[in-house]
Design a protein around this motif. Structure first.
Motif, PDB file in Angstrom:
ATOM      1  N   GLY A 134       0.757  -1.198   0.000  1.00 12.86           N
ATOM      2  CA  GLY A 134       0.000   0.000   0.000  1.00 12.86           C
ATOM      3  C   GLY A 134       0.805   1.274   0.000  1.00 12.86           C
ATOM      4  O   GLY A 134       0.234   2.338  -0.109  1.00 12.86           O
ATOM      5  N   LYS A 135       2.140   1.228   0.103  1.00 12.12           N
ATOM      6  CA  LYS A 135       2.924   2.457   0.122  1.00 12.12           C
ATOM      7  C   LYS A 135       3.385   2.801  -1.300  1.00 12.12           C
ATOM      8  O   LYS A 135       3.942   1.961  -1.998  1.00 12.12           O
ATOM      9  CB  LYS A 135       4.149   2.293   1.024  1.00 12.12           C
ATOM     10  N   GLU A 136       3.155   4.048  -1.710  1.00  9.23           N
ATOM     11  CA  GLU A 136       3.575   4.500  -3.034  1.00  9.23           C
ATOM     12  C   GLU A 136       5.086   4.670  -3.047  1.00  9.23           C
ATOM     13  O   GLU A 136       5.670   5.266  -2.152  1.00  9.23           O
ATOM     14  CB  GLU A 136       2.900   5.826  -3.367  1.00  9.23           C
ATOM     15  N   ILE A 137       5.723   4.086  -4.071  1.00  6.35           N
ATOM     16  CA  ILE A 137       7.169   4.205  -4.206  1.00  6.35           C
ATOM     17  C   ILE A 137       7.497   4.760  -5.584  1.00  6.35           C
ATOM     18  O   ILE A 137       6.651   4.811  -6.468  1.00  6.35           O
ATOM     19  CB  ILE A 137       7.860   2.840  -3.999  1.00  6.35           C
ATOM     20  N   ASP A 138       8.742   5.166  -5.763  1.00  9.42           N
ATOM     21  CA  ASP A 138       9.168   5.738  -7.032  1.00  9.42           C
ATOM     22  C   ASP A 138       9.664   4.683  -8.014  1.00  9.42           C
ATOM     23  O   ASP A 138       9.933   4.996  -9.163  1.00  9.42           O
ATOM     24  CB  ASP A 138      10.271   6.769  -6.809  1.00  9.42           C
ATOM     25  N   ASP A 139       9.831   3.456  -7.581  1.00  9.12           N
ATOM     26  CA  ASP A 139      10.367   2.409  -8.438  1.00  9.12           C
ATOM     27  C   ASP A 139       9.341   1.934  -9.448  1.00  9.12           C
ATOM     28  O   ASP A 139       8.193   1.675  -9.104  1.00  9.12           O
ATOM     29  CB  ASP A 139      10.822   1.205  -7.614  1.00  9.12           C
ATOM     30  N   GLU A 140       9.767   1.852 -10.697  1.00  6.97           N
ATOM     31  CA  GLU A 140       8.924   1.328 -11.759  1.00  6.97           C
ATOM     32  C   GLU A 140       9.748   0.354 -12.570  1.00  6.97           C
ATOM     33  O   GLU A 140      10.868   0.672 -12.974  1.00  6.97           O
ATOM     34  CB  GLU A 140       8.433   2.451 -12.688  1.00  6.97           C
ATOM     35  N   THR A 143       0.862   3.982 -14.886  1.00 11.43           N
ATOM     36  CA  THR A 143       1.012   3.348 -13.586  1.00 11.43           C
ATOM     37  C   THR A 143      -0.089   3.873 -12.678  1.00 11.43           C
ATOM     38  O   THR A 143      -0.573   4.988 -12.851  1.00 11.43           O
ATOM     39  CB  THR A 143       2.392   3.642 -12.965  1.00 11.43           C
ATOM     40  N   GLN A 144      -0.471   3.064 -11.715  1.00  9.44           N
ATOM     41  CA  GLN A 144      -1.543   3.451 -10.801  1.00  9.44           C
ATOM     42  C   GLN A 144      -0.945   3.897  -9.476  1.00  9.44           C
ATOM     43  O   GLN A 144      -0.097   3.220  -8.899  1.00  9.44           O
ATOM     44  CB  GLN A 144      -2.494   2.291 -10.565  1.00  9.44           C
ATOM     45  N   ARG A 145      -1.406   5.047  -9.016  1.00 10.33           N
ATOM     46  CA  ARG A 145      -0.986   5.552  -7.715  1.00 10.33           C
ATOM     47  C   ARG A 145      -1.826   4.919  -6.625  1.00 10.33           C
ATOM     48  O   ARG A 145      -2.867   4.323  -6.883  1.00 10.33           O
ATOM     49  CB  ARG A 145      -1.137   7.069  -7.669  1.00 10.33           C
ATOM     50  N   THR A 146      -1.385   5.092  -5.404  1.00 13.10           N
ATOM     51  CA  THR A 146      -2.124   4.509  -4.290  1.00 13.10           C
ATOM     52  C   THR A 146      -3.496   5.131  -4.119  1.00 13.10           C
ATOM     53  O   THR A 146      -4.388   4.519  -3.542  1.00 13.10           O
ATOM     54  CB  THR A 146      -1.336   4.645  -2.973  1.00 13.10           C
ATOM     55  N   ASP A 147      -3.685   6.363  -4.624  1.00 15.92           N
ATOM     56  CA  ASP A 147      -5.005   6.994  -4.508  1.00 15.92           C
ATOM     57  C   ASP A 147      -5.953   6.551  -5.627  1.00 15.92           C
ATOM     58  O   ASP A 147      -7.073   7.026  -5.729  1.00 15.92           O
ATOM     59  CB  ASP A 147      -4.890   8.519  -4.461  1.00 15.92           C
TER      60      ASP A 147
END
Length: 72
Positions: A1-7, A24-28
């Motif tokens: 559930g934590k948004e990270i910068d890694d893709e 990409t989908q954000r946590t929101d």
């Protein structure tokens, strides 16, 4: 559930006619264009070698060489 910068997306640059949106989908729950992704891209698994936009990669390599020359 934590948004990270890694893709970690395996995509390849293709012509606009073969491209699909790479988001990409954000946590929101919102979607954004994947960073560092070509504007016209396709997942590698869905691409054929004949679809690859070689000009994109040649231009990217030329840009890197220009930066190296300026830095020297």
């Amino acid at each position: 559930g934590k948004e990270i910068d890694d893709e970690y997306l395996e995509v390849v640059a293709v012509s606009p006619f073969d491209a699909v949106p790479i988001n990409t989908q954000r946590t929101d729950g919102t979607y954004v264009k994947a960073r560092m992704c070509p504007d016209c891209a396709l997942p590698v698994a869905d691409a054929d070698i004949s679809m690859v936009d070689t000009e994109y990669y040649l231009n990217a390599a030329a840009a890197v060489e220009e930066v190296k020359e300026i830095e020297e």
